[in-house]
Write a protein that holds these residues in place. Structure first.
Motif, PDB file in Angstrom:
ATOM      1  N   LYS A 372     -12.583   0.929 -12.376  1.00 49.77           N
ATOM      2  CA  LYS A 372     -11.601   0.070 -11.788  1.00 49.77           C
ATOM      3  C   LYS A 372     -11.111  -1.035 -12.520  1.00 49.77           C
ATOM      4  CE  LYS A 372     -11.101  -2.727  -7.394  1.00 49.77           C
ATOM      5  NZ  LYS A 372     -11.935  -3.290  -6.365  1.00 49.77           N
ATOM      6  N   ARG A 373     -11.986  -1.784 -13.492  1.00 46.44           N
ATOM      7  CA  ARG A 373     -11.541  -2.682 -14.408  1.00 46.44           C
ATOM      8  C   ARG A 373     -10.413  -1.992 -15.409  1.00 46.44           C
ATOM      9  NH1 ARG A 373     -12.876  -3.614 -19.284  1.00 46.44           N
ATOM     10  NH2 ARG A 373     -14.872  -2.105 -19.138  1.00 46.44           N
ATOM     11  N   ARG A 374     -10.768  -0.684 -15.843  1.00 45.64           N
ATOM     12  CA  ARG A 374      -9.966  -0.037 -17.024  1.00 45.64           C
ATOM     13  C   ARG A 374      -8.410   0.212 -16.328  1.00 45.64           C
ATOM     14  NH1 ARG A 374     -13.504   4.558 -19.422  1.00 45.64           N
ATOM     15  NH2 ARG A 374     -11.281   4.793 -20.602  1.00 45.64           N
ATOM     16  N   TYR A 375      -8.530   0.562 -15.018  1.00 45.03           N
ATOM     17  CA  TYR A 375      -7.407   1.198 -14.409  1.00 45.03           C
ATOM     18  C   TYR A 375      -6.420   0.033 -14.120  1.00 45.03           C
ATOM     19  CZ  TYR A 375      -4.153   1.742 -10.733  1.00 45.03           C
ATOM     20  OH  TYR A 375      -3.152   1.633  -9.585  1.00 45.03           O
ATOM     21  N   VAL A 376      -7.065  -1.243 -13.952  1.00 44.77           N
ATOM     22  CA  VAL A 376      -6.320  -2.584 -13.843  1.00 44.77           C
ATOM     23  C   VAL A 376      -5.796  -2.810 -15.023  1.00 44.77           C
ATOM     24  CG1 VAL A 376      -6.505  -5.062 -13.164  1.00 44.77           C
ATOM     25  CG2 VAL A 376      -7.567  -3.348 -11.525  1.00 44.77           C
ATOM     26  N   GLU A 377      -6.591  -2.964 -16.134  1.00 41.58           N
ATOM     27  CA  GLU A 377      -5.977  -3.124 -17.497  1.00 41.58           C
ATOM     28  C   GLU A 377      -4.751  -2.350 -17.822  1.00 41.58           C
ATOM     29  OE1 GLU A 377      -9.036  -3.083 -20.245  1.00 41.58           O
ATOM     30  OE2 GLU A 377     -10.000  -4.652 -19.358  1.00 41.58           O
ATOM     31  N   MET A 378      -4.912  -1.046 -17.660  1.00 49.05           N
ATOM     32  CA  MET A 378      -3.815   0.001 -17.890  1.00 49.05           C
ATOM     33  C   MET A 378      -2.462  -0.394 -17.197  1.00 49.05           C
ATOM     34  SD  MET A 378      -5.979   3.458 -18.566  1.00 49.05           S
ATOM     35  CE  MET A 378      -4.532   4.355 -18.971  1.00 49.05           C
ATOM     36  N   ARG A 379      -2.647  -0.592 -15.765  1.00 46.88           N
ATOM     37  CA  ARG A 379      -1.540  -0.905 -14.945  1.00 46.88           C
ATOM     38  C   ARG A 379      -1.000  -2.273 -15.347  1.00 46.88           C
ATOM     39  NH1 ARG A 379      -3.044  -2.873  -9.264  1.00 46.88           N
ATOM     40  NH2 ARG A 379      -3.693  -4.700 -10.458  1.00 46.88           N
ATOM     41  N   ASP A 380      -1.563  -3.003 -15.720  1.00 42.19           N
ATOM     42  CA  ASP A 380      -0.954  -4.240 -16.295  1.00 42.19           C
ATOM     43  C   ASP A 380      -0.149  -4.108 -17.582  1.00 42.19           C
ATOM     44  OD1 ASP A 380      -2.182  -5.520 -14.337  1.00 42.19           O
ATOM     45  OD2 ASP A 380      -3.721  -6.716 -15.154  1.00 42.19           O
ATOM     46  N   THR A 381      -0.758  -3.200 -18.620  1.00 41.07           N
ATOM     47  CA  THR A 381       0.076  -2.852 -19.618  1.00 41.07           C
ATOM     48  C   THR A 381       1.105  -2.093 -19.818  1.00 41.07           C
ATOM     49  OG1 THR A 381      -2.281  -2.978 -21.063  1.00 41.07           O
ATOM     50  CG2 THR A 381      -0.504  -1.702 -22.042  1.00 41.07           C
ATOM     51  N   ALA A 382       1.175  -1.287 -18.458  1.00 41.47           N
ATOM     52  CA  ALA A 382       2.240  -0.218 -18.335  1.00 41.47           C
ATOM     53  C   ALA A 382       3.455  -1.284 -17.851  1.00 41.47           C
ATOM     54  CB  ALA A 382       2.072   0.691 -17.264  1.00 41.47           C
ATOM     55  N   GLU A 383       2.968  -2.324 -16.653  1.00 43.08           N
ATOM     56  CA  GLU A 383       3.874  -2.846 -16.243  1.00 43.08           C
ATOM     57  C   GLU A 383       4.478  -3.777 -17.420  1.00 43.08           C
ATOM     58  OE1 GLU A 383       6.156  -4.369 -13.109  1.00 43.08           O
ATOM     59  OE2 GLU A 383       4.647  -3.194 -13.067  1.00 43.08           O
ATOM     60  N   ARG A 384       3.817  -4.586 -18.222  1.00 41.02           N
ATOM     61  CA  ARG A 384       4.610  -5.231 -19.316  1.00 41.02           C
ATOM     62  C   ARG A 384       5.586  -4.434 -20.178  1.00 41.02           C
ATOM     63  NH1 ARG A 384      -0.811  -7.333 -19.879  1.00 41.02           N
ATOM     64  NH2 ARG A 384      -1.204  -5.942 -21.572  1.00 41.02           N
ATOM     65  N   TRP A 385       4.896  -3.153 -20.333  1.00 45.48           N
ATOM     66  CA  TRP A 385       5.965  -2.072 -21.126  1.00 45.48           C
ATOM     67  C   TRP A 385       7.420  -1.848 -20.168  1.00 45.48           C
ATOM     68  CZ3 TRP A 385       1.874   2.080 -23.094  1.00 45.48           C
ATOM     69  CH2 TRP A 385       1.044   1.646 -24.185  1.00 45.48           C
ATOM     70  N   ARG A 386       7.019  -1.553 -19.046  1.00 47.41           N
ATOM     71  CA  ARG A 386       8.301  -1.498 -18.292  1.00 47.41           C
ATOM     72  C   ARG A 386       9.198  -2.641 -18.404  1.00 47.41           C
ATOM     73  NH1 ARG A 386       6.129  -0.723 -14.063  1.00 47.41           N
ATOM     74  NH2 ARG A 386       5.494   1.610 -14.135  1.00 47.41           N
ATOM     75  N   GLU A 387       8.632  -3.892 -18.292  1.00 50.71           N
ATOM     76  CA  GLU A 387       9.585  -5.094 -18.334  1.00 50.71           C
ATOM     77  C   GLU A 387      10.150  -5.249 -19.630  1.00 50.71           C
ATOM     78  OE1 GLU A 387       6.847  -8.250 -17.341  1.00 50.71           O
ATOM     79  OE2 GLU A 387       7.001  -7.709 -15.343  1.00 50.71           O
ATOM     80  N   GLN A 388       9.398  -4.740 -20.667  1.00 43.83           N
ATOM     81  CA  GLN A 388      10.040  -4.784 -22.077  1.00 43.83           C
ATOM     82  C   GLN A 388      11.226  -3.954 -22.346  1.00 43.83           C
ATOM     83  OE1 GLN A 388       6.970  -4.863 -24.946  1.00 43.83           O
ATOM     84  NE2 GLN A 388       6.020  -6.779 -24.220  1.00 43.83           N
TER      85      GLN A 388
END
Length: 464
Positions: A372-388
């Motif tokens: 669950k912790r790794r999923y949250v980290e990957m979700r946050d990273t993907a969100e940052r990439w999408r914004e950039q």
């Protein structure tokens, strides 16, 4: 010849009734129809006067005390219980007697009341160390008279409070010298002279009571001095009586407190007797219960030592009634020896299986938390990439939007040229150079037009 009236200054000492003076209770010698004509010149709470006059001195005194038992919490109560200090004093002033005043209520009553008010104003000026707290003029008795209740405030003490309620010391502060009798005599004469002066302003003379019985002036003066001395002795005796009365009141209050404490202790004793009887009854019941359980325990021990008894296994809790109420206890099941080994083995197997299950469950929970912790980290990273990526797309669109428009125009022009020129490379290049020159010329003209417009706006302001 001017009318003559006697002057009476009666010292009531510390014995007075403020309720009587203020008509807060019914009195038999008072004409209630004339009570409304009474005049109240001063009316303050005595305790509040003490707080105002002695509060600062009390704070200084308590600040110097290192032991709490030597501090005075309430100075008013302290003085009221004291045998040496005076809580307050009262003077009764009267001009004339009942033979000088007639009813119905007339002008001579009002005129005398006005003289009392004038005298009180002089009294306050002459007695800065005597603080009045209740001053009334009575017009509803046989003759008009004035009550002055005051607190003597003396200063200059080296022991105790620097300010204390003492009449003799207060007179000394006001400049009267000699012993106590002399101070009081001189002070009283001062008051008599003040009243006599006010009477003269109202065309009245002081009447010397009993003066004609003396042979000469010197004999009269000696007799009057003796009278003043007797008055002083009477006042001192009155003070002693007041102090003794205060002591008696204090002892009476202590006795009342002891009686109240005795009543409380008697009530407490009765309550304890009731509790003792109740406990005796409870002890009797408990003894019976104990004897019963003692017999039962003997039987139980005999059974426990027999070959058929092995173990008591706890089951679901049950409600048991006791002498003190209801409580929850565990139920027990008795198992025979031959069955106990099977039951024990089954319990051990179940416990081990359950233990393994719990351990596996804990490991699965840990793995789940990690995923669950790794999923949250990957979700946050993907969100940052999408914004950039979105920000980069917007920047690219802003930079290349003009070039894309030019390419669109050039594409339309090129298609038109190829349609007209076919495969003739020379014609195509000539048309291309001509197109570029025309577009450059248009851009240059547009730029010059913008510059001219800017000059006009600068010189004449923007056109509307």
């Amino acid at each position: 010849m001017a009318e003559q009236r006697s002057i009476s200054i009666q010292n009531a000492g510390g014995k007075s009734s403020i309720r009587h003076n203020n008509r807060d209770k019914e009195l038999g010698n008072v004409d209630t129809e004339r009570t409304e004509f009474n005049r109240t010149l001063v009316k303050e709470n005595l305790r509040e006067v003490y707080e105002r006059e002695f509060g600062s001195a009390l704070e200084k005194y308590n600040a110097k005390q290192k032991r709490d038992d030597r501090k005075i919490k309430d100075y008013f109560s302290h003085v009221r219980k004291s045998d040496s200090l005076e809580l307050q004093r009262e003077e009764i002033i009267q001009i004339g007697d009942k033979d000088n005043y007639f009813l119905p209520f007339g002008q001579e009553w009002e005129e005398t009341a006005d003289m009392y008010e004038e005298f009180f104003e002089k009294w306050k000026e002459q007695n800065p160390n005597l603080v009045p707290y209740n001053v009334v003029i009575h017009m509803d008795e046989a003759s008009p008279h004035m009550h002055i209740n005051y607190v003597p405030v003396a200063e200059g003490y080296k022991r105790g409070l620097e300010k204390q309620p003492s009449f003799s010391k207060a007179l000394e502060n006001q400049g009267f010298t000699g012993n106590k009798k002399q101070r009081f005599s001189d002070w009283r004469n001062q008051q008599l002279e003040s009243i006599e002066g006010i009477m003269k302003e109202h065309s009245l003379e002081r009447k010397e009571v009993g003066k004609n019985n003396f042979k000469n002036h010197y004999e009269y003066q000696e007799a009057m001095q003796e009278v003043e001395n007797l008055h002083s002795e009477r006042d001192e005796l009155q003070e002693r009586v007041n102090r003794l009365a205060g002591t008696a009141n204090s002892l009476e209050r202590k006795n009342e407190g002891l009686e109240s404490e005795n009543d409380r202790l008697e009530k407490r004793a009765k309550d304890l007797e009731g509790k003792v009887d109740k406990n005796k009854t409870l002890i009797t019941k408990q003894k019976k219960e104990w004897d019963f359980h003692k017999e039962w325990k003997a039987e139980y021990d005999k059974f426990a030592n027999s070959g058929s008894f092995v173990q008591r296994i706890p089951t679901e809790p049950v409600i048991e009634r006791t002498l003190t109420g209801r409580k929850e206890v565990e139920d027990k099941v008795i198992v025979l020896k031959k069955d106990w080994s099977k039951v024990s083995q089954s319990l051990n197997s179940a416990y081990q299986a359950n233990h393994v299950t719990k351990r596996e469950l804990i490991e699965e929970q840990k793995a789940h938390k990690d995923l669950k912790r790794r999923y949250v980290e990957m979700r946050d990273t993907a969100e940052r990439w999408r914004e950039q990526f979105n920000e980069l797309g917007e920047k690219v669109a802003v930079v290349y939007r003009p070039a894309i428009k030019q390419l669109e125009k050039f594409k339309d022009w090129a298609i038109d040229v190829f349609d007209k020129g076919g495969n003739d490379e020379e014609k195509i290049m000539t048309a291309f150079h001509g197109h570029v020159e025309r577009e450059s010329k248009k851009e240059q003209e547009l730029e010059e037009q913008q510059q001219r417009q800017a000059y006009r706006d600068r010189d004449y302001g923007p056109s509307l």
